[in-house]
Write an enzyme that holds these catalytic residues in place. Sequence first.
Site, PDB file in Angstrom:
ATOM      1  N   SER A  23     -33.059  37.672   4.092  1.00 30.35           N
ATOM      2  CA  SER A  23     -32.069  37.180   3.123  1.00 30.35           C
ATOM      3  C   SER A  23     -31.240  38.325   2.553  1.00 30.35           C
ATOM      4  O   SER A  23     -30.478  38.135   1.613  1.00 30.35           O
ATOM      5  CB  SER A  23     -32.791  36.429   1.990  1.00 30.35           C
ATOM      6  OG  SER A  23     -33.815  37.233   1.423  1.00 30.35           O
ATOM      7  N   ASN A 110     -42.582  36.083  -5.407  1.00 29.66           N
ATOM      8  CA  ASN A 110     -42.234  34.729  -5.863  1.00 29.66           C
ATOM      9  C   ASN A 110     -41.731  34.717  -7.307  1.00 29.66           C
ATOM     10  O   ASN A 110     -40.744  34.058  -7.618  1.00 29.66           O
ATOM     11  CB  ASN A 110     -43.438  33.788  -5.709  1.00 29.66           C
ATOM     12  CG  ASN A 110     -43.857  33.655  -4.263  1.00 29.66           C
ATOM     13  OD1 ASN A 110     -43.136  34.108  -3.361  1.00 29.66           O
ATOM     14  ND2 ASN A 110     -45.011  33.064  -4.023  1.00 29.66           N
ATOM     15  N   HIS A 156      -3.086   3.895 -15.056  1.00 33.91           N
ATOM     16  CA  HIS A 156      -2.874   3.398 -13.686  1.00 33.91           C
ATOM     17  C   HIS A 156      -1.702   4.112 -13.011  1.00 33.91           C
ATOM     18  O   HIS A 156      -1.046   3.549 -12.139  1.00 33.91           O
ATOM     19  CB  HIS A 156      -2.622   1.888 -13.661  1.00 33.91           C
ATOM     20  CG  HIS A 156      -3.584   1.090 -14.488  1.00 33.91           C
ATOM     21  ND1 HIS A 156      -4.775   0.622 -14.002  1.00 33.91           N
ATOM     22  CD2 HIS A 156      -3.548   0.728 -15.801  1.00 33.91           C
ATOM     23  CE1 HIS A 156      -5.423  -0.026 -14.968  1.00 33.91           C
ATOM     24  NE2 HIS A 156      -4.709   0.042 -16.089  1.00 33.91           N
ATOM     25  N   SER A 277       7.142  27.379   3.072  1.00 28.33           N
ATOM     26  CA  SER A 277       6.750  26.792   4.355  1.00 28.33           C
ATOM     27  C   SER A 277       7.296  27.684   5.459  1.00 28.33           C
ATOM     28  O   SER A 277       8.326  28.333   5.295  1.00 28.33           O
ATOM     29  CB  SER A 277       7.350  25.397   4.464  1.00 28.33           C
ATOM     30  OG  SER A 277       7.561  25.048   5.805  1.00 28.33           O
ATOM     31  N   LYS A 283      11.024  24.643   0.705  1.00 26.97           N
ATOM     32  CA  LYS A 283       9.748  24.284   0.102  1.00 26.97           C
ATOM     33  C   LYS A 283       9.265  25.256  -0.971  1.00 26.97           C
ATOM     34  O   LYS A 283       9.385  26.458  -0.837  1.00 26.97           O
ATOM     35  CB  LYS A 283       8.659  24.172   1.188  1.00 26.97           C
ATOM     36  CG  LYS A 283       8.821  22.994   2.103  1.00 26.97           C
ATOM     37  CD  LYS A 283       8.736  21.641   1.412  1.00 26.97           C
ATOM     38  CE  LYS A 283       7.324  21.175   1.183  1.00 26.97           C
ATOM     39  NZ  LYS A 283       6.562  20.922   2.385  1.00 26.97           N
ATOM     40  N   ASN A 285       5.717  25.221  -2.504  1.00 28.48           N
ATOM     41  CA  ASN A 285       4.426  24.514  -2.473  1.00 28.48           C
ATOM     42  C   ASN A 285       3.475  25.001  -3.561  1.00 28.48           C
ATOM     43  O   ASN A 285       3.464  26.178  -3.902  1.00 28.48           O
ATOM     44  CB  ASN A 285       3.765  24.678  -1.103  1.00 28.48           C
ATOM     45  CG  ASN A 285       4.558  23.977  -0.011  1.00 28.48           C
ATOM     46  OD1 ASN A 285       5.305  23.038  -0.280  1.00 28.48           O
ATOM     47  ND2 ASN A 285       4.415  24.441   1.210  1.00 28.48           N
ATOM     48  N   GLU A 290      -3.532  23.251  -5.160  1.00 26.02           N
ATOM     49  CA  GLU A 290      -4.169  22.465  -4.085  1.00 26.02           C
ATOM     50  C   GLU A 290      -5.503  23.094  -3.686  1.00 26.02           C
ATOM     51  O   GLU A 290      -6.481  22.396  -3.406  1.00 26.02           O
ATOM     52  CB  GLU A 290      -3.242  22.370  -2.869  1.00 26.02           C
ATOM     53  CG  GLU A 290      -2.035  21.477  -3.127  1.00 26.02           C
ATOM     54  CD  GLU A 290      -0.996  21.538  -2.019  1.00 26.02           C
ATOM     55  OE1 GLU A 290      -1.372  21.738  -0.849  1.00 26.02           O
ATOM     56  OE2 GLU A 290       0.201  21.397  -2.326  1.00 26.02           O
ATOM     57  N   TYR A 317     -44.234  28.046  -4.341  1.00 26.75           N
ATOM     58  CA  TYR A 317     -43.137  28.612  -3.564  1.00 26.75           C
ATOM     59  C   TYR A 317     -43.195  28.167  -2.109  1.00 26.75           C
ATOM     60  O   TYR A 317     -44.260  28.102  -1.503  1.00 26.75           O
ATOM     61  CB  TYR A 317     -43.172  30.151  -3.636  1.00 26.75           C
ATOM     62  CG  TYR A 317     -42.052  30.787  -2.824  1.00 26.75           C
ATOM     63  CD1 TYR A 317     -40.780  30.951  -3.368  1.00 26.75           C
ATOM     64  CD2 TYR A 317     -42.261  31.178  -1.502  1.00 26.75           C
ATOM     65  CE1 TYR A 317     -39.752  31.488  -2.618  1.00 26.75           C
ATOM     66  CE2 TYR A 317     -41.232  31.731  -0.747  1.00 26.75           C
ATOM     67  CZ  TYR A 317     -39.981  31.881  -1.310  1.00 26.75           C
ATOM     68  OH  TYR A 317     -38.960  32.408  -0.567  1.00 26.75           O
ATOM     69  N   GLN A 322     -35.542  30.096  -0.384  1.00 29.40           N
ATOM     70  CA  GLN A 322     -34.620  31.206  -0.130  1.00 29.40           C
ATOM     71  C   GLN A 322     -33.181  30.675   0.031  1.00 29.40           C
ATOM     72  O   GLN A 322     -32.216  31.398  -0.163  1.00 29.40           O
ATOM     73  CB  GLN A 322     -35.069  31.942   1.140  1.00 29.40           C
ATOM     74  CG  GLN A 322     -34.211  33.115   1.535  1.00 29.40           C
ATOM     75  CD  GLN A 322     -34.930  34.020   2.522  1.00 29.40           C
ATOM     76  OE1 GLN A 322     -35.847  34.732   2.164  1.00 29.40           O
ATOM     77  NE2 GLN A 322     -34.524  33.972   3.773  1.00 29.40           N
ATOM     78  N   LYS A 325     -29.928  30.572  -2.905  1.00 34.43           N
ATOM     79  CA  LYS A 325     -28.999  31.577  -3.408  1.00 34.43           C
ATOM     80  C   LYS A 325     -27.549  31.437  -2.930  1.00 34.43           C
ATOM     81  O   LYS A 325     -26.623  31.481  -3.744  1.00 34.43           O
ATOM     82  CB  LYS A 325     -29.516  32.979  -3.076  1.00 34.43           C
ATOM     83  CG  LYS A 325     -30.680  33.373  -3.989  1.00 34.43           C
ATOM     84  CD  LYS A 325     -31.333  34.662  -3.589  1.00 34.43           C
ATOM     85  CE  LYS A 325     -32.496  34.492  -2.653  1.00 34.43           C
ATOM     86  NZ  LYS A 325     -33.527  33.520  -3.059  1.00 34.43           N
TER      87      LYS A 325
HETATM   88  N1  ARG Z   1     -36.424  36.409   0.001  1.00 38.65           N
HETATM   89  C1  ARG Z   1     -37.283  35.498  -0.647  1.00 38.65           C
HETATM   90  C2  ARG Z   1     -36.453  34.407  -1.349  1.00 38.65           C
HETATM   91  O1  ARG Z   1     -35.296  34.589  -1.454  1.00 38.65           O
HETATM   92  C3  ARG Z   1     -38.111  36.192  -1.644  1.00 38.65           C
HETATM   93  C4  ARG Z   1     -39.419  35.554  -1.944  1.00 38.65           C
HETATM   94  C5  ARG Z   1     -40.293  35.655  -0.802  1.00 38.65           C
HETATM   95  N2  ARG Z   1     -41.603  35.247  -1.087  1.00 38.65           N
HETATM   96  C6  ARG Z   1     -42.462  34.963  -0.127  1.00 38.65           C
HETATM   97  N3  ARG Z   1     -43.636  34.591  -0.484  1.00 38.65           N
HETATM   98  N4  ARG Z   1     -42.134  35.036   1.125  1.00 38.65           N
HETATM   99  O2  ARG Z   1     -36.928  33.383  -1.752  1.00 38.65           O
END
Ligand code: ARG
Length: 458
Positions: A23, A110, A156, A277, A283, A285, A290, A317, A322, A325
Site C-alpha cells: 500500500s 493495526n 419547478h 471550444s 464558445k 464554456n 461542470e 482487522y 487497506q 485509504k
Molecule cells: N497497510 C496496512 C493497511 O493499510 C497496514 C496494516 C496492516 N496490518 C496487518 N495486520 N497486515 O491497512
Amino acid sequence: MAKMWAGVTAGRTDRLADDFNSSIRFDSRMARQDITGSIAHAAMLAAKGIISEADCDALTEGLTGILEDLESGKLLIDESAEDIHMFVEQVLTERIGDTGKKLHTARSRNDQVALDLRMYLRDESDEIAALIRGFLHVLTDLAEKHTETIMPGYTHLQRAQPVSFGHYMMAYAMMLLRDLDRLKDCRKRINISPIGCCALAGTTYDTDRYLEAEKLGFDGICLNSMDGVSDRDFALELLSALSILMMHLSRLSEELILWASWEFRFISFSDAYTTGSSIMPQKRNADMAELVRGKTGRVYGDLMGLLTTLKGLPLAYNKDMQEDKEGVFDACDTVKMCLKIMTPMLATMTVNRENMLRAAQGGFINATDLADWLVKKGMPFRNAYKISGQLVRTCMESGQVLETLPLETYRTYSELFDESLYEAIDLKTCMEKRISEGGTSAASVEKQIAFVRKELNQ
Ligand code: ARG
C-alpha cells in the site's frame, strides 16, 4: 529480502503478490503522521519504563531525522516496501541499529494504521474547513452587494416569485455553513485515539494510552480495543459530510452553468475560469463548474466504495481495510480542489443585474402579491388566488403584464381594486415586503449575512 514479519513462514512472497499486497503507493502520504505517532509511542514507552530513556532518545532522534529527510527529499520512499509503517521502521533500524527494533513494542500495525489515518483525516478536515470558510466569505460578500438585485426565484424551474440575488447566495451560504458544522462534528469522532489497542486485544505491557493520546492532540481514546482497530466509521462520516458538501457545490454549479448560458445571461465568468471550444470560436464554456458537478460523482463513489468494503467484515482487522485509504484521500483531494476553484470563480464573476431584472419582469412572478393585496382588502385567499390567476390569463392573451393592465380591467374582476395595487405589485415592493424571518427582503438578507459572519468569526 525476507519480510520483517518472517516467522512461521519464510517471509518470501511472490513478486506479484508483494505488489498486490503493498500500500506504499498511497499510504506514504501519511509519513508525517506515522512518524509523529511513533515519536509519541516511544515517549510513552519510556515514561512507563518499558524502554529506557536512552532508547527513547535514540528512537526520537532517528525518527525526526527520517521525517526531515523525507520532507527535504533526501530520503526517497522505497516503492517496493510493503507500507509506510514497515518502511519507516526499516529505515530507522538501518540508521540506529537494534534500538530501532524496540519501537514496535506494545503496538501493532493495526492500531498504528488506524492512528495514522485518524491523524491524517483530522488535518484534512481542518484544511477543508478553512477552505469552506473562505468560500463562505465570498458568498456573503456577494450577497451583501446584491441585497437589492432582483431576479426571478424558481420552483419547478418555472419563474415563481422575485428574490434578490443576495438572498439566493445566502441560501447556499446556509448550506455551506451546515457543511462546516458537519465537518466540525465528525472531527470530534475522528479525534479519538486507537493507539494501544494493539493487534485487537490490547497488550500485557503496562502502557498509558491516555498519555500517548494526549501527546498527539487527541480528545480521548477508543474504549474497546477491537472497535479501535476495526471500525472506519470516522472515515465514512467524513466521506458522508464531503458527499453532502459536494452535492451543494454541484447544485450551485448547475445553476451557474445555466445562468452563464445565452438563454439566461445572469452571470458571466471571468476569462480566467472560462474555456473555449476547439471548433466553435464563439464558445465560453463553464468547464470549471461542470467539473465540480462531475466530480461530485466520484466523491459519492468513494463513500459507496468504503461502505461496501466494510459491510461484511468480521472483527477485527482484515486486509480489506487497506482499501479504506485511496477513496477517502481522493475525496479530500477532490473537495479541496473544487473549493479552491469555486471560491475565486465566484469572487470574479460578473452579475448582470439588468438581465436578471428583465427575466423577473416576465413570468408574472408578482401574481401572489396581487392575490395578497386582495386578501389585505378583505377577500378570502382562495378567491383572491382565483382572480389573480384569471388576470394573468387575460394578460397572457393580450400580451400584457400585470403592471400595465388598466385599472378598469382590474375592476371588472373585483370592485376592491384601486390605484394602490400597482405599488403593491411592483417587483421591488414584492421583494422588500417579504419581511418574514428568512425572507428575501434586504433587511432579512442583511440579518442572514450578519449571522453567517458571526458564525465564521467564532
Ligand atoms: N497497510 C496496512 C493497511 O493499510 C497496514 C496494516 C496492516 N496490518 C496487518 N495486520 N497486515 O491497512
